[in-house]
Design an enzyme around this catalytic site. Structure first.
Site, PDB file in Angstrom:
ATOM      1  N   CYS A   1      63.437  43.271  -1.461  1.00 21.82           N
ATOM      2  CA  CYS A   1      61.969  43.485  -1.572  1.00 21.82           C
ATOM      3  C   CYS A   1      61.464  44.836  -1.217  1.00 21.82           C
ATOM      4  CB  CYS A   1      61.493  42.418  -0.854  1.00 21.82           C
ATOM      5  SG  CYS A   1      61.832  40.555  -1.159  1.00 21.82           S
TER       6      CYS A   1
HETATM    7  N1  LIG Z   1      64.851  37.135  -0.960  1.00 22.81           N
HETATM    8  C1  LIG Z   1      63.633  37.004  -0.348  1.00 22.81           C
HETATM    9  O1  LIG Z   1      63.657  37.093   0.686  1.00 22.81           O
HETATM   10  C2  LIG Z   1      62.616  37.268  -1.020  1.00 22.81           C
HETATM   11  C3  LIG Z   1      61.227  37.190  -0.489  1.00 22.81           C
HETATM   12  C4  LIG Z   1      60.320  36.942  -1.410  1.00 22.81           C
HETATM   13  C5  LIG Z   1      60.244  37.288  -2.661  1.00 22.81           C
HETATM   14  N2  LIG Z   1      61.127  37.572  -3.345  1.00 22.81           N
HETATM   15  C6  LIG Z   1      61.214  37.663  -4.726  1.00 22.81           C
HETATM   16  O2  LIG Z   1      61.722  36.333  -5.366  1.00 22.81           O
HETATM   17  C7  LIG Z   1      62.447  36.663  -6.631  1.00 22.81           C
HETATM   18  C8  LIG Z   1      63.487  35.882  -6.565  1.00 22.81           C
HETATM   19  O3  LIG Z   1      64.465  36.475  -5.497  1.00 22.81           O
HETATM   20  P1  LIG Z   1      65.865  35.857  -4.976  1.00 22.81           P
HETATM   21  O4  LIG Z   1      66.110  36.740  -3.547  1.00 22.81           O
HETATM   22  O5  LIG Z   1      65.662  34.466  -4.795  1.00 22.81           O
HETATM   23  O6  LIG Z   1      66.672  36.242  -6.050  1.00 22.81           O
HETATM   24  P2  LIG Z   1      68.285  35.687  -6.287  1.00 22.81           P
HETATM   25  O7  LIG Z   1      69.132  36.856  -6.948  1.00 22.81           O
HETATM   26  O8  LIG Z   1      68.894  35.380  -4.939  1.00 22.81           O
HETATM   27  O9  LIG Z   1      68.201  34.568  -7.048  1.00 22.81           O
HETATM   28  C9  LIG Z   1      67.724  34.494  -8.232  1.00 22.81           C
HETATM   29  C10 LIG Z   1      68.510  33.376  -9.176  1.00 22.81           C
HETATM   30  O10 LIG Z   1      67.892  33.444 -10.566  1.00 22.81           O
HETATM   31  C11 LIG Z   1      68.930  33.072 -11.188  1.00 22.81           C
HETATM   32  N3  LIG Z   1      68.608  33.785 -12.790  1.00 22.81           N
HETATM   33  C12 LIG Z   1      68.515  35.028 -13.316  1.00 22.81           C
HETATM   34  N4  LIG Z   1      68.247  35.128 -14.362  1.00 22.81           N
HETATM   35  C13 LIG Z   1      67.570  33.690 -14.799  1.00 22.81           C
HETATM   36  C14 LIG Z   1      67.342  33.274 -15.864  1.00 22.81           C
HETATM   37  N5  LIG Z   1      66.731  34.067 -16.987  1.00 22.81           N
HETATM   38  N6  LIG Z   1      67.062  31.758 -15.912  1.00 22.81           N
HETATM   39  C15 LIG Z   1      67.169  31.019 -14.813  1.00 22.81           C
HETATM   40  N7  LIG Z   1      67.985  31.538 -13.647  1.00 22.81           N
HETATM   41  C16 LIG Z   1      68.004  32.945 -13.677  1.00 22.81           C
HETATM   42  C17 LIG Z   1      70.264  33.791 -10.766  1.00 22.81           C
HETATM   43  O11 LIG Z   1      71.411  33.306 -11.467  1.00 22.81           O
HETATM   44  C18 LIG Z   1      69.998  33.604  -9.342  1.00 22.81           C
HETATM   45  O12 LIG Z   1      70.603  32.372  -8.943  1.00 22.81           O
HETATM   46  C19 LIG Z   1      62.372  38.055  -6.813  1.00 22.81           C
HETATM   47  O13 LIG Z   1      61.318  38.500  -7.428  1.00 22.81           O
HETATM   48  C20 LIG Z   1      62.088  38.665  -5.151  1.00 22.81           C
HETATM   49  O14 LIG Z   1      61.587  39.717  -5.363  1.00 22.81           O
HETATM   50  C21 LIG Z   1      62.550  37.381  -2.771  1.00 22.81           C
END
Ligand SMILES: NC(=O)c1ccc[n+]([C@@H]2O[C@H](COP(=O)([O-])OP(=O)(O)OC[C@H]3O[C@@H](n4cnc5c(N)ncnc54)[C@H](O)[C@@H]3O)[C@@H](O)[C@H]2O)c1
Length: 429
Positions: A262
């Site tokens: 992030c």
């Molecule tokens: N990790 C955090 O603490 C956090 C906190 C707040 C916001 N975010 C935001 O949330 C969003 C997701 O982050 P995350 O950490 O969960 O990511 P992540 O990489 O842990 O998970 C994303 C998931 O999406 C899947 N994916 C990718 N493309 C896809 C598609 N086309 N269709 C279906 N699934 C798909 C991946 O296989 C993966 O399992 C990002 O925008 C991030 O900036 C993350």
């Protein structure tokens, strides 16, 4: 009221959110393109360290959670929540391709009255321009009249045992007042507090403000660390003292550089979008510059400390302790630990790492050259063979007293050695 919803992207955000909806009696179809992840989840296995497998297994067995790669299951749901990655591309510009491909994949299955909520962190305008366009084009329906559209940012705090998804207030903005009402109803079924704002853009901007606030404040303490150090003042002592002020101060801590999915990334989503309006984001750029320079400063300190021991960087054996980007998590995305490993290696050091959360480095796009590298053993013989130990992340389950007994020289970027005895020198960095 209970819902049947699809959550797309079962990562650090989507999985805990899915489980929270399930715990409150909703039914969740978790959609992901990663077949291995989907199979594991359906067997009741978690792949995230701080989420116990039992909490996945409970929901699978109760029939409330099903993971799948079949996007047609969207047609059986009344709402879709999108939690896919939003990285930067190699030119450090927003890459919303995951959002767009998800939009395309779900659009054919949208029906009248359905709600689509985007949770991925992104620039203002993504929901009501980019996502809206692909959904309308692929479904032939109109957002705001035929289906509802909203944005609600995630506020995960990985590694914090007191963090409870249900208790973290959820900001929600809708395309229309009805969209907001529907999204508020959905989240209220699983979370304690929903905070409505006037538009999707206001909700998108809220998340960016939160992350920019962190990035800028971390840069501030990183800069002050160097200035105070030159004056012989310890920034850690100063922060502890400043923290006693009961108003108007919030502590941020220095480190070897920014990490995680992030803070190093999201601010630049705004920088990119602001250009469209002829605006520059000077605080974000400056904070980025200061934070990106931190690994070099740390290496500089390491070089000086080794020099004091009569050793050059080239040929020295250095152990990096803590490869995850923050304490007590197994998440190594964007970790400054990799920048440090790369830079030390480029200077000719023989580098290895110790991280109880990362027994072996997983393959990744960015750090593929380290994939397969194994964590060293934690014992006096192994640790004492290193010329220096560089603490990059201070996990609580590492025994720093033992480290003090075993290591010849410690360079500590996290104040982990505070108040501990050590046989060799300890240098703060
Ligand atoms: N990790 C955090 O603490 C956090 C906190 C707040 C916001 N975010 C935001 O949330 C969003 C997701 O982050 P995350 O950490 O969960 O990511 P992540 O990489 O842990 O998970 C994303 C998931 O999406 C899947 N994916 C990718 N493309 C896809 C598609 N086309 N269709 C279906 N699934 C798909 C991946 O296989 C993966 O399992 C990002 O925008 C991030 O900036 C993350």
């Amino acid at each position: 009221m209970q819902h049947k919803l699809a959550i797309v992207g079962l990562g650090y955000v989507g999985l805990p959110l899915s489980l929270q909806f399930c715990r409150k009696g909703n039914h969740v179809v978790g959609l992901d393109i990663d077949q291995v992840k989907v199979e594991k989840l359906n067997l009741g296995e978690s792949f995230i360290h701080h989420i116990p497998s039992a909490s996945v297994a409970d929901e699978v067995q109760a029939g409330r959670f099903l993971a799948s790669t079949d996007f047609s299951l969207v047609s059986r749901c009344s709402a879709v929540v999108i939690c896919v990655p939003t990285p930067l591309n190699k030119n450090r510009e927003p890459d919303i391709s995951y959002i767009i491909s998800t939009g395309k994949a779900i659009a054919p299955y949208l029906r009248k009255g359905m709600l689509v909520v985007l949770e991925s962190t992104t620039y203002p305008g993504t929901t009501d321009e980019d996502l809206r366009d692909v959904l309308e084009e692929g479904s032939g329906l109109h957002a705001g009249t035929d289906f509802h559209l909203a944005f609600s940012p995630e506020r995960e705090d990985p590694g914090n045992p007191d963090s409870d998804v249900a208790k973290i207030p959820k900001v929600v903005g809708g395309l229309t007042p009805e969209c907001l009402k529907r999204a508020t109803e959905l989240y209220s079924s699983a979370l304690n507090t929903v905070v409505p704002v006037s538009s999707c853009r206001a909700a998108e901007a809220t998340k960016l403000l939160e992350n920019i606030f962190r990035g800028v404040n971390i840069a501030l303490v990183n800069e002050l660390k160097i200035v105070y150090d030159t004056m012989g003042i310890d920034i850690w002592e100063v922060i502890e003292a400043a923290k006693t002020k009961p108003f108007g101060f919030m502590p941020f801590y220095p480190g070897p550089g920014l990490g995680g999915h992030c803070i190093p990334i999201d601010p630049f989503y705004l920088t990119w979008k602001a250009r469209e309006y002829g605006m520059s984001t000077r605080f974000i750029e400056l904070a980025g510059e200061v934070n990106t320079a931190m690994p070099d400063w740390v290496i500089h300190r390491l070089a000086d400390a080794l020099n004091d021991a009569g050793k050059p960087l080239r040929g020295s054996k250095v152990l990096l302790v803590g490869l995850a980007y923050k304490a007590n998590v197994d998440d190594d995305r964007e970790s400054p630990g990799y920048v440090l490993l790369d830079k030390m290696k480029a200077k000719g050091c023989q580098v290895e790492y110790y991280d109880p959360y990362i027994p072996v480095i997983r393959p990744s796009r960015k750090h593929g050259h380290w994939a397969g590298t194994q964590c060293v053993a934690w014992d006096p013989k192994t640790i004492s063979e290193f010329d220096a130990v560089l603490i990059a992340t201070a996990h609580q389950n590492v025994d720093y007293d033992q480290l003090g007994q075993w290591a010849k020289l410690i360079v500590d970027t996290r104040n982990a050695m505070k108040g501990r005895r050590s046989l060799g020198a300890v240098v703060k960095a």
